[in-house]
Design a protein around this motif. Sequence first.
Motif, PDB file in Angstrom:
ATOM      1  N   GLY A   1       0.683  -1.011  -0.108  1.00 39.88           N
ATOM      2  CA  GLY A   1      -0.230   0.262   0.210  1.00 39.88           C
ATOM      3  C   GLY A   1       1.084   1.342  -0.408  1.00 39.88           C
ATOM      4  N   MET A   2       2.147   1.525   0.349  1.00 42.80           N
ATOM      5  CA  MET A   2       3.117   2.528   0.954  1.00 42.80           C
ATOM      6  C   MET A   2       3.878   2.823  -0.581  1.00 42.80           C
ATOM      7  N   THR A   3       3.947   2.314  -1.825  1.00 44.25           N
ATOM      8  CA  THR A   3       4.658   2.033  -2.681  1.00 44.25           C
ATOM      9  C   THR A   3       4.269   2.180  -3.923  1.00 44.25           C
ATOM     10  N   ASN A   4       4.712   2.825  -4.771  1.00 42.46           N
ATOM     11  CA  ASN A   4       4.918   2.604  -6.270  1.00 42.46           C
ATOM     12  C   ASN A   4       4.997   0.979  -6.703  1.00 42.46           C
ATOM     13  N   TYR A   5       6.246   0.796  -6.238  1.00 42.14           N
ATOM     14  CA  TYR A   5       6.945  -0.330  -6.700  1.00 42.14           C
ATOM     15  C   TYR A   5       6.186  -2.021  -6.760  1.00 42.14           C
ATOM     16  N   SER A   6       4.928  -1.369  -5.647  1.00 39.27           N
ATOM     17  CA  SER A   6       3.969  -2.443  -5.730  1.00 39.27           C
ATOM     18  C   SER A   6       3.221  -2.874  -7.393  1.00 39.27           C
ATOM     19  N   LYS A   7       2.482  -3.581  -7.338  1.00 37.55           N
ATOM     20  CA  LYS A   7       1.208  -3.878  -8.489  1.00 37.55           C
ATOM     21  C   LYS A   7       0.145  -2.937  -7.848  1.00 37.55           C
ATOM     22  N   TRP A   8      -0.176  -2.398  -6.763  1.00 39.89           N
ATOM     23  CA  TRP A   8      -1.456  -1.547  -6.837  1.00 39.89           C
ATOM     24  C   TRP A   8      -2.333  -0.925  -7.524  1.00 39.89           C
ATOM     25  N   ARG A   9      -0.556   0.024  -8.148  1.00 31.35           N
ATOM     26  CA  ARG A   9      -1.500   1.355  -8.947  1.00 31.35           C
ATOM     27  C   ARG A   9      -2.140   0.486 -10.364  1.00 31.35           C
TER      28      ARG A   9
ATOM     29  N   LYS B   1      -4.688   3.326   1.406  1.00 33.95           N
ATOM     30  CA  LYS B   1      -4.828   3.956   2.586  1.00 33.95           C
ATOM     31  C   LYS B   1      -4.580   2.610   3.121  1.00 33.95           C
ATOM     32  N   VAL B   2      -3.155   2.428   3.514  1.00 31.04           N
ATOM     33  CA  VAL B   2      -2.591   2.017   5.038  1.00 31.04           C
ATOM     34  C   VAL B   2      -2.915   2.245   6.226  1.00 31.04           C
ATOM     35  N   LEU B   3      -3.793   1.839   6.990  1.00 39.74           N
ATOM     36  CA  LEU B   3      -4.438   2.341   7.978  1.00 39.74           C
ATOM     37  C   LEU B   3      -3.135   1.468   9.326  1.00 39.74           C
ATOM     38  N   THR B   4      -2.704   2.965  10.136  1.00 40.78           N
ATOM     39  CA  THR B   4      -1.776   2.317  11.133  1.00 40.78           C
ATOM     40  C   THR B   4      -1.950   3.064  12.900  1.00 40.78           C
ATOM     41  N   LEU B   5      -1.411   2.076  13.638  1.00 41.51           N
ATOM     42  CA  LEU B   5      -1.932   2.082  14.653  1.00 41.51           C
ATOM     43  C   LEU B   5      -1.813   4.481  15.141  1.00 41.51           C
ATOM     44  N   SER B   6      -2.826   5.130  16.283  1.00 41.45           N
ATOM     45  CA  SER B   6      -2.442   6.082  16.553  1.00 41.45           C
ATOM     46  C   SER B   6      -1.601   6.577  16.831  1.00 41.45           C
ATOM     47  N   ILE B   7      -1.195   5.801  17.429  1.00 39.10           N
ATOM     48  CA  ILE B   7       0.489   6.088  18.521  1.00 39.10           C
ATOM     49  C   ILE B   7       1.410   6.396  17.081  1.00 39.10           C
ATOM     50  N   ASN B   8       1.162   5.640  16.838  1.00 38.65           N
ATOM     51  CA  ASN B   8       2.507   6.437  15.620  1.00 38.65           C
ATOM     52  C   ASN B   8       2.604   8.070  14.841  1.00 38.65           C
ATOM     53  N   MET B   9       1.807   8.251  15.135  1.00 41.84           N
ATOM     54  CA  MET B   9       1.498   9.592  15.178  1.00 41.84           C
ATOM     55  C   MET B   9       1.136  10.480  16.051  1.00 41.84           C
ATOM     56  N   LEU B  10       2.028  10.151  16.441  1.00 39.11           N
ATOM     57  CA  LEU B  10       2.265  11.307  17.830  1.00 39.11           C
ATOM     58  C   LEU B  10       3.363  11.569  17.939  1.00 39.11           C
ATOM     59  N   PHE B  11       4.735  10.909  17.251  1.00 41.80           N
ATOM     60  CA  PHE B  11       6.436  11.172  16.907  1.00 41.80           C
ATOM     61  C   PHE B  11       6.411  11.892  16.007  1.00 41.80           C
TER      62      PHE B  11
ATOM     63  N   PHE C   1      -6.654   9.720  -7.545  1.00 49.68           N
ATOM     64  CA  PHE C   1      -7.981   8.698  -7.476  1.00 49.68           C
ATOM     65  C   PHE C   1      -9.152   9.220  -7.528  1.00 49.68           C
ATOM     66  N   THR C   2     -10.570   7.722  -6.923  1.00 46.82           N
ATOM     67  CA  THR C   2     -11.813   8.111  -7.465  1.00 46.82           C
ATOM     68  C   THR C   2     -12.580   8.083  -5.751  1.00 46.82           C
ATOM     69  N   SER C   3     -11.645   7.070  -5.585  1.00 45.77           N
ATOM     70  CA  SER C   3     -12.514   6.101  -3.685  1.00 45.77           C
ATOM     71  C   SER C   3     -11.157   5.700  -3.644  1.00 45.77           C
ATOM     72  N   ASN C   4     -11.162   5.550  -2.333  1.00 43.96           N
ATOM     73  CA  ASN C   4     -10.334   4.866  -1.165  1.00 43.96           C
ATOM     74  C   ASN C   4     -10.610   3.307  -1.137  1.00 43.96           C
ATOM     75  N   ALA C   5      -9.497   2.837  -0.745  1.00 45.89           N
ATOM     76  CA  ALA C   5      -9.091   1.122  -0.038  1.00 45.89           C
ATOM     77  C   ALA C   5      -8.925   1.853   0.563  1.00 45.89           C
ATOM     78  N   ALA C   6      -9.473   1.471   2.369  1.00 46.88           N
ATOM     79  CA  ALA C   6      -8.950   1.603   3.702  1.00 46.88           C
ATOM     80  C   ALA C   6      -8.615   0.437   4.048  1.00 46.88           C
ATOM     81  N   ILE C   7      -6.899   0.063   4.218  1.00 43.26           N
ATOM     82  CA  ILE C   7      -6.431  -0.953   4.268  1.00 43.26           C
ATOM     83  C   ILE C   7      -6.318  -1.340   5.436  1.00 43.26           C
ATOM     84  N   VAL C   8      -7.206  -2.723   6.731  1.00 41.79           N
ATOM     85  CA  VAL C   8      -7.004  -2.398   7.928  1.00 41.79           C
ATOM     86  C   VAL C   8      -7.129  -3.822   8.267  1.00 41.79           C
ATOM     87  N   MET C   9      -5.380  -4.134   9.155  1.00 34.57           N
ATOM     88  CA  MET C   9      -6.220  -5.395   9.590  1.00 34.57           C
ATOM     89  C   MET C   9      -6.650  -5.796  11.321  1.00 34.57           C
ATOM     90  N   PHE C  10      -7.701  -5.919  10.706  1.00 35.60           N
ATOM     91  CA  PHE C  10      -8.961  -6.161  11.886  1.00 35.60           C
ATOM     92  C   PHE C  10      -8.279  -6.967  13.458  1.00 35.60           C
TER      93      PHE C  10
END
Length: 349
Positions: free
Chosen positions: A121-129, A138-148, A187-196
Amino acid sequence: MNNEWPRNMLQLLSVAAFITFILFGGIAFTTAIILLLIYGNIYWQILCISYLIFFYIDFETPSKGGRGVGCEWVRNWRVWKHVVDYFPVDLVKTADFPADRNYLIAATPHGILCFGALINGMTNYSKWRRLFPQIRSKVLTLSINMLFPIFREAILSWGLSDSSAENINTLLSQSNDPIDPSNRDGFTSNAAIVMFGGAREAFLSAPNTYKVFLNSRKGFIRMAIQNGASLVPAVAFGETNVYDTTQSKTDSFVRKIQEIIKKYTTLAPVAFNGRGIFQQSFGLIPRRRPITLVVGAPIHINRNPESKDVSETEINDMHATFRKKLIELFETHKSKYIENHEKIHLEIA
């Protein structure tokens, strides 16, 4: 063999830098800013104070959708190709994804660091595009990571955002109209990727096992229904093979301490072992094992987004459907990615 060595070493060093940044970047940058504020000259102090003012003003960005796809310049760094090729990491799409709706891709297993979901989800070298040309990852990460400080800017530049309910609702409710100003990045839509299964699922991670937390995880189901977003099961085959882990018994003192730490930090303190740069017996670098994120068919939800009330019956029915589709996806594809696949099944707790 001689021609392979420089490329393999470059891949190894790239992954080593990536892992070092993920594990220690937040603490390192926070410490650096504190030291510069105390001991730095006036120019460094002004720079740090200016950034902290920006950090305060921009604090809610990660919980309001992040920064779109991130920074294309960063996503195109050549180092990401070496990271992708090291394992290697692959992506498989099993069905069509219309770009007129948003998606909640619920992936498992978490493993130690979610390499399958994160790297795809984070790089253009994957097959996502290539596979999802109009859909914003849109890979979702822990909120605590956004505090640093600083560390936060880096992961936002990769296209990551907060795993909070507020942010997921923001991503899933975004307009899919191509002329909408929020879609000016193409891009017209989002794909939120969550590790449930969340970080808690890391406690279960072990090579050649696929143990997941799902039975009590219904929040992501509710948000998909509320926003009329399509729910998508996904399995990261090989995710649990890159590290060995030390398993603690559920009722042990060690596990209780781990659970306490997780409760107050949201981080799962799991003892894991990979390899080093010059030896393969121990270290923090993941082992070179293939990881393939297989994305299943969307479970489309047709619902009036204006109606936010969701009944428990709706949630339970969709949860049962998702559980069934997840198991089917795993059983259908496991023979391609798992040795002795007849003996291995998705263990759901």
